[in-house]
Design an enzyme around this catalytic site. Structure first.
Site, PDB file in Angstrom:
ATOM      1  N   HIS A 236     -30.278   2.572   8.298  1.00 23.74           N
ATOM      2  CA  HIS A 236     -30.344   3.085   9.667  1.00 23.74           C
ATOM      3  C   HIS A 236     -29.576   2.109  10.549  1.00 23.74           C
ATOM      4  O   HIS A 236     -29.881   0.917  10.578  1.00 23.74           O
ATOM      5  CB  HIS A 236     -31.793   3.220  10.132  1.00 23.74           C
ATOM      6  CG  HIS A 236     -32.555   4.291   9.402  1.00 23.74           C
ATOM      7  ND1 HIS A 236     -33.856   4.138   8.985  1.00 23.74           N
ATOM      8  CD2 HIS A 236     -32.170   5.529   8.999  1.00 23.74           C
ATOM      9  CE1 HIS A 236     -34.246   5.241   8.366  1.00 23.74           C
ATOM     10  NE2 HIS A 236     -33.240   6.095   8.357  1.00 23.74           N
ATOM     11  N   GLU A 239     -31.266  -0.533  12.751  1.00 26.59           N
ATOM     12  CA  GLU A 239     -32.197  -1.467  12.127  1.00 26.59           C
ATOM     13  C   GLU A 239     -31.364  -2.571  11.472  1.00 26.59           C
ATOM     14  O   GLU A 239     -30.928  -2.456  10.336  1.00 26.59           O
ATOM     15  CB  GLU A 239     -33.087  -0.733  11.118  1.00 26.59           C
ATOM     16  CG  GLU A 239     -33.939   0.340  11.796  1.00 26.59           C
ATOM     17  CD  GLU A 239     -34.698   1.231  10.824  1.00 26.59           C
ATOM     18  OE1 GLU A 239     -34.758   0.899   9.618  1.00 26.59           O
ATOM     19  OE2 GLU A 239     -35.234   2.268  11.265  1.00 26.59           O
ATOM     20  N   HIS A 368     -35.365  -2.355   6.050  1.00 25.95           N
ATOM     21  CA  HIS A 368     -35.464  -1.552   7.267  1.00 25.95           C
ATOM     22  C   HIS A 368     -36.072  -2.387   8.396  1.00 25.95           C
ATOM     23  O   HIS A 368     -36.316  -3.587   8.251  1.00 25.95           O
ATOM     24  CB  HIS A 368     -36.329  -0.315   7.017  1.00 25.95           C
ATOM     25  CG  HIS A 368     -35.707   0.693   6.094  1.00 25.95           C
ATOM     26  ND1 HIS A 368     -35.296   1.934   6.512  1.00 25.95           N
ATOM     27  CD2 HIS A 368     -35.432   0.635   4.764  1.00 25.95           C
ATOM     28  CE1 HIS A 368     -34.791   2.602   5.489  1.00 25.95           C
ATOM     29  NE2 HIS A 368     -34.864   1.835   4.417  1.00 25.95           N
ATOM     30  N   GLU A 460     -39.960  -3.235   5.405  1.00 26.40           N
ATOM     31  CA  GLU A 460     -39.846  -3.195   6.862  1.00 26.40           C
ATOM     32  C   GLU A 460     -39.966  -4.635   7.362  1.00 26.40           C
ATOM     33  O   GLU A 460     -40.990  -5.291   7.163  1.00 26.40           O
ATOM     34  CB  GLU A 460     -40.957  -2.332   7.457  1.00 26.40           C
ATOM     35  CG  GLU A 460     -40.937  -0.877   6.997  1.00 26.40           C
ATOM     36  CD  GLU A 460     -39.909  -0.042   7.728  1.00 26.40           C
ATOM     37  OE1 GLU A 460     -39.387  -0.516   8.755  1.00 26.40           O
ATOM     38  OE2 GLU A 460     -39.630   1.093   7.276  1.00 26.40           O
TER      39      GLU A 460
END
Length: 644
Positions: A236, A239, A368, A460
């Site tokens: 993404h 990110e 991410h 994440e």
């Protein structure tokens, strides 16, 4: 608006402009300013008339079907070979002019690009454009020529000098633009040329190289029984922490290897490591334009086609749930359904899938941002209506070990405060099954597991998707050890070689583990890696035409190196009775079941984008789907694009 409708409007507008253009008289053959918008980013700014295609003015070029094709080619090919093909075509439609004479582009550039891009034309049933005939319109090097793609490389090859007085091991903890990222990776590979190299797996929709840096004892080649691991950042575009962590990791691995760090030298010498810092460089440019302090939650998330790349992979999880209900049918190495190619597939997604098909990856992590947790497959719920539902893979225990390998050494993930970023995952140990968090389809991790041998987790890295520069060094300090520890996990479980009685490697042999309904397959050299948790396991090796071999394996809890378990397969006896049975089983009256499976339930060897399968086939042998877009160009319809 659908992509085809948008393309039709664009072509209609170009056609209208073309019909309104009058041909200018033949001007003098001198250098004039290049005023063609489609060619404005080339390596030169002067052209001449008439052109090799006998166009005698700028208006004549803009009215031509060749020019209109160049304007929309990246849409037709869905970003593949862009902007390379466009710049190559511009070199013919608007030849470079210096000193009052036209220069011809180099033939070898055309030939190498045609070899790379011909499959993209084949896939949409389009002929190679006649004006890109490498022999007719391009010159040999000895005839004096130029590289029309030189600007693509300009600025990326140039060395970026470090501030004076700083050692070569210095890591600049700052955000990197695309050009800066490329320079850092290439400079790092040059410093550690004996253990590192860079290579591209393809281009983004806007034409940026998807650049990988590799570390290995023998970079550029697979070594027998050396496991392959990949780390991917920036899927993404907004990110960005993962992108920077991998840029820093590349420099750290190089510097520490040169300094003699035994841990890093052991890791690099026994593992083939691939780092892709940015899978979505186009999205990053959108996010970076707003900056860290102003970036929204979604600005730059998608690629240049407005596609979410982590929703763009084939949905094999739904097929897995269907197959899992049938006993005796394989539910691993599921082939890509043909209808998937009829939709919009990003060039970045295709590049990743081709990469995975080329290299026998064992372990992977996708980095991410937006929370602080490690998630693992499945990401799609076994009941599609359930937005949150625990949906484990057959390798649930191993995925938990892999996730904990990252989370347990991450200081912030282990912080006991429930009010911190990611505090709601504290009771779970900062790891979670993806579908139990939130369910979605088309994710990269599920695809890795169900289509290949590779186990991928999602990390994440924090609640701020585009952190300010002052936060980057602390982020590196938090993630350096987890990244190293995770890569070392690729050496857990067992590995070995499967051969026949003559010592010849057996490719695509199946390695089964009793109680885990997920097989892995051997690489072309017959080697395999099977990630397994500690304990006793019954392992079976089998391949068509051979007797299966069964072994019991015990993996100690503290064992940090994969145990070696080789298999020698004996051929099945083929007496007259068995031979006749084989004929009956495979005779003309039998048909493979749907889904690419053979009669035993084993899926056929997966194929990546069958040629011509990206769009629904034309009915009744009519012209290709894209031809209707050119119907408004009469009398300039490019019939030379038709293959029949």
């Amino acid at each position: 608006m659908p992509a085809r409708a948008l393309l039709l409007l664009l072509l209609a507008a170009l056609a209208a402009a073309a019909r309104g253009c009058a041909l200018a008289p033949d001007p003098a053959a001198s250098c004039v300013g290049l005023q063609l918008r489609t060619c404005s980013d080339g390596a030169y700014n002067h052209t001449t008339f008439p052109t090799p295609l006998e166009h005698r003015s700028r208006e004549a070029v803009e009215a031509s079907s060749e020019y209109i094709l160049l304007s929309v080619l990246h849409h037709l090919l869905e970003g593949q070979c862009n902007p390379d093909l466009r710049l190559l075509g511009c070199a013919v439609l608007a030849p470079r002019c210096e000193g009052g004479r036209a220069l011809r582009p180099c033939r070898h550039v055309c030939e190498s690009l045609r070899a790379a891009c011909q499959p993209a034309f084949d896939a949409i049933d389009m002929a190679w454009p006649y004006f890109l005939d490498c022999r007719r319109y391009f010159a040999r090097e000895e005839e004096v020529c130029y590289d029309p793609l030189e600007k693509l490389r300009a600025g990326l090859e140039a060395e970026e000098a470090l501030p004076s007085g700083l050692p070569p091991t210095f890591i600049r903890f700052a955000h990197h633009s695309y050009a800066q990222m490329v320079r850092v990776l290439k400079r790092t590979a040059a410093r550690c040329a004996h253990v590192a190299k860079t290579y591209s797996i393809g281009r983004s929709f806007d034409g940026k190289e998807l650049l990988v840096i590799e570390f290995s004892g023998r970079p550029g080649q697979h070594e027998l029984m050396e496991p392959e691991v990949k780390l991917i950042g920036n899927i993404h575009g907004n990110e960005v922490a993962g992108r920077e962590m991998l840029i820093y990791l590349a420099q750290y691995l190089c510097s520490e290897y040169l300094l003699g760090n035994p841990r890093i030298q052991r890791l690099v010498n026994t593992t083939r490591i691939h780092l892709l810092p940015s899978m979505n460089p186009d999205g990053y440019e959108v996010a970076a334009a707003e900056g860290a302090s102003y970036n929204g939650w979604t600005s730059g998330r998608q690629n240049a086609q407005n596609l979410d790349l982590n929703r763009n992979f084939p949905d094999l999880t739904s097929e897995y749930y269907r197959l899992a209900e049938t006993r005796g049918v394989r539910s691993d190495h599921i082939p890509i359904p043909q209808h998937y190619w009829w939709g919009k597939v990003a060039p970045e997604t295709k590049a990743i899938m081709k990469w995975m098909r080329t290299i026998p990856f064992v372990l992977s992590a996708s980095l991410h941002g937006g929370d602080l947790v490690v998630s693992y497959p499945f990401d799609f719920s076994k009941h599609p209506q359930e937005e949150k539902m625990f949906s484990p893979t057959p390798d649930e225990k191993m995925f938990k070990l892999l996730s904990r390998a990252y989370a347990d050494v991450h200081p912030m993930m282990m912080d006991k405060s429930e009010h911190r970023c990611g505090g709601n995952f504290l009771k779970r140990g900062s790891i979670i099954n993806g579908a139990d968090w939130y369910s979605f389809t088309g994710g990269m991790s599920d695809f890795n597991y169900l289509h290949t041998n590779c186990f991928e987790i999602t990390v994440e890295l924090g609640c701020v998707k585009f952190p300010p520069e002052e936060a980057l060094y602390p982020l590196w300090q938090h993630n350096k050890e987890p990244l190293l520890h995770f890569m070392e996990m690729v050496h857990r479980g067992i590995k070995g070689v499967v051969t026949d009685k003559f010592g010849k490697p057996v490719k695509n042999a199946r390695i089964l583990v009793k109680g885990i309904r997920h097989d892995i397959t051997t690489a072309p050299d017959g080697d395999y890696w099977r990630l397994l948790p500690p304990g006793s396991h019954i392992v079976i090796a089998q391949a068509p035409g051979y007797s299966k071999v069964i072994k019991k394996v015990t993996i100690p809890a503290r064992m940090k190196r994969a145990g070696r378990v080789d298999f020698i397969l004996q051929p099945l006896g083929m007496g007259p009775k068995k031979f006749l049975q084989g004929l009956r089983r495979t005779g003309p009256g039998t048909h493979a079941p749907p889904g690419g499976a053979n009669p035993r339930g084993a899926p056929a060897e997966p194929d990546l984008e069958p040629l011509g399968a990206r769009r629904p086939p034309s009915a009744g042998g009519s012209k290709p789907w894209w031809w209707s877009y050119f119907s408004s160009l009469s009398p300039h319809r490019p019939r030379w694009l038709l293959r029949y």
